[in-house]
Design a protein around this motif. Structure first.
Motif, mmCIF file in Angstrom:
data_model
loop_
_atom_site.group_PDB
_atom_site.id
_atom_site.type_symbol
_atom_site.label_atom_id
_atom_site.label_comp_id
_atom_site.label_asym_id
_atom_site.label_seq_id
_atom_site.Cartn_x
_atom_site.Cartn_y
_atom_site.Cartn_z
ATOM 1 N N ASP A 186 0.848 -1.184 0.000
ATOM 2 C CA ASP A 186 0.000 0.000 0.000
ATOM 3 C C ASP A 186 0.889 1.241 0.000
ATOM 4 N N PHE A 187 0.899 1.931 -1.128
ATOM 5 C CA PHE A 187 1.748 3.114 -1.281
ATOM 6 C C PHE A 187 0.898 4.353 -1.054
ATOM 7 N N ASN A 188 1.098 5.000 0.080
ATOM 8 C CA ASN A 188 0.315 6.169 0.452
ATOM 9 C C ASN A 188 1.109 7.418 0.080
ATOM 10 N N VAL A 189 0.663 8.103 -0.971
ATOM 11 C CA VAL A 189 1.383 9.282 -1.452
ATOM 12 C C VAL A 189 1.271 10.428 -0.459
ATOM 13 N N LYS A 190 0.088 10.585 0.132
ATOM 14 C CA LYS A 190 -0.105 11.686 1.080
ATOM 15 C C LYS A 190 0.792 11.530 2.296
ATOM 16 N N LYS A 191 0.880 10.301 2.797
ATOM 17 C CA LYS A 191 1.744 10.062 3.960
ATOM 18 C C LYS A 191 3.205 10.295 3.601
ATOM 19 N N LEU A 192 3.590 9.869 2.396
ATOM 20 C CA LEU A 192 4.967 10.083 1.957
ATOM 21 C C LEU A 192 5.278 11.568 1.850
ATOM 22 N N ALA A 193 4.337 12.333 1.284
ATOM 23 C CA ALA A 193 4.546 13.775 1.161
ATOM 24 C C ALA A 193 4.592 14.442 2.528
ATOM 25 N N SER A 194 3.734 13.974 3.444
ATOM 26 C CA SER A 194 3.731 14.536 4.795
ATOM 27 C C SER A 194 5.041 14.244 5.517
ATOM 28 N N ASP A 195 5.517 13.004 5.403
ATOM 29 C CA ASP A 195 6.787 12.647 6.043
ATOM 30 C C ASP A 195 7.945 13.442 5.451
ATOM 31 N N ALA A 196 7.907 13.652 4.135
ATOM 32 C CA ALA A 196 8.968 14.433 3.492
ATOM 33 C C ALA A 196 8.938 15.881 3.975
ATOM 34 N N GLY A 197 7.732 16.425 4.148
ATOM 35 C CA GLY A 197 7.622 17.791 4.651
ATOM 36 C C GLY A 197 8.138 17.927 6.069
ATOM 37 N N VAL A 198 7.809 16.953 6.911
ATOM 38 C CA VAL A 198 8.294 16.976 8.294
ATOM 39 C C VAL A 198 9.815 16.866 8.329
ATOM 40 N N PHE A 199 10.353 15.975 7.498
ATOM 41 C CA PHE A 199 11.809 15.814 7.447
ATOM 42 C C PHE A 199 12.483 17.102 6.993
ATOM 43 N N PHE A 200 11.895 17.777 6.017
ATOM 44 C CA PHE A 200 12.494 19.016 5.500
ATOM 45 C C PHE A 200 12.477 20.116 6.555
ATOM 46 N N THR A 201 11.346 20.280 7.247
ATOM 47 C CA THR A 201 11.269 21.328 8.272
ATOM 48 C C THR A 201 12.232 21.044 9.421
ATOM 49 N N ARG A 202 12.383 19.780 9.778
ATOM 50 C CA ARG A 202 13.348 19.437 10.826
ATOM 51 C C ARG A 202 14.772 19.721 10.368
ATOM 52 N N ALA A 203 15.054 19.411 9.102
ATOM 53 C CA ALA A 203 16.398 19.671 8.580
ATOM 54 C C ALA A 203 16.699 21.167 8.567
ATOM 55 N N VAL A 204 15.706 21.971 8.201
ATOM 56 C CA VAL A 204 15.893 23.428 8.194
ATOM 57 C C VAL A 204 16.141 23.935 9.610
ATOM 58 N N GLN A 205 15.337 23.448 10.564
ATOM 59 C CA GLN A 205 15.504 23.870 11.955
ATOM 60 C C GLN A 205 16.876 23.469 12.480
#
Length: 230
Positions: free
Chosen positions: A2-21
């Protein structure tokens, strides 16, 4: 799968904001919530314990088994969770050579008798060495490996989880701070979009009143016979 695109995009967004912080904290451009000093001390001790445990484990393995090929073989068997075949020690092998030579020279000869005596003791030394290697592996090396492969992995996992939660907290605090600053700036700055139409209406009303006032004065002056003044 089960490939959940929304969850993948959400996880990528969280990872990016953490990396910026995290990057801004390293550059000194963002505030960082400091952990409890006692916890920081425990984490430092855990890092030191892990580093020294790895060094002691590696050097002990070299001491017990100087042959790199044999160490690699033991590592593979350990990872495959299979029992390592019994290996004859060098002392046992030397003792066996002495006993074989004694048989050829004859047990009744001085040389043969000496070889038999020394060979037997050499085999006993080899057996004691093999037993020592087994005991050292079970009672000394295994606890060190268990710490690195068990406790340390748990510590690392919990540390990453704590660090992620700390980054999320600082991200929320930074957003809240920016929102308050924007709100304060908006409250301190006059709203020209509202004041301009109001001033325009007042000016237009005043302009409309002036001709009417002049007309009234002219009418009153004509009735009384006195000149009107603008």
């Amino acid at each position: 799968m089960d490939f959940n695109v929304k969850k993948l995009a959400s996880d990528a967004g969280v990872f990016f904001t953490r990396a910026v912080q995290f990057t801004e904290e390293k550059l000194g451009q963002a505030e960082k919530t400091e952990l409890d000093p006692h916890l920081e001390n425990l984490l430092a001790k855990a890092d030191s314990t892990k580093n020294w445990t790895e060094k002691i484990l590696r050097q002990t393995e070299v001491l017990l088994q100087p042959n790199p090929s044999a160490r690699i073989e033991e590592f593979i068997y350990d990872k495959l969770d299979r029992k390592l075949p019994s290996r004859t020690t060098n002392a046992e092998l030397l003792g066996q050579f002495m006993l074989d030579a004694a048989k050829e020279f004859g047990a009744d000869t001085p040389y043969g008798t000496t070889l038999i005596t020394v060979g037997e003791y050499q085999r006993k030394l080899g057996g004691a060495e093999r037993e020592f290697l087994h005991t050292a592996a079970v009672t000394f090396l295994s606890p060190l490996r268990n710490f690195l492969e068990g406790d340390w992995r748990t510590i690392s996992k919990e540390r990453r989880l704590l660090e992620n939660r700390r980054l999320d907290l600082d991200i929320c605090k930074a957003r809240l701070k920016k929102a308050k600053q924007a709100e304060a700036k908006a409250a301190a700055t006059p709203d020209f979009q509202e004041t301009r139409p109001r001033n325009y209406v007042l000016s237009a009303s005043a302009s409309a009143v002036r001709p009417r006032a002049a007309q009234s004065r002219h009418l009153i002056g004509s009735q009384t016979g006195s000149p009107s003044h603008p």
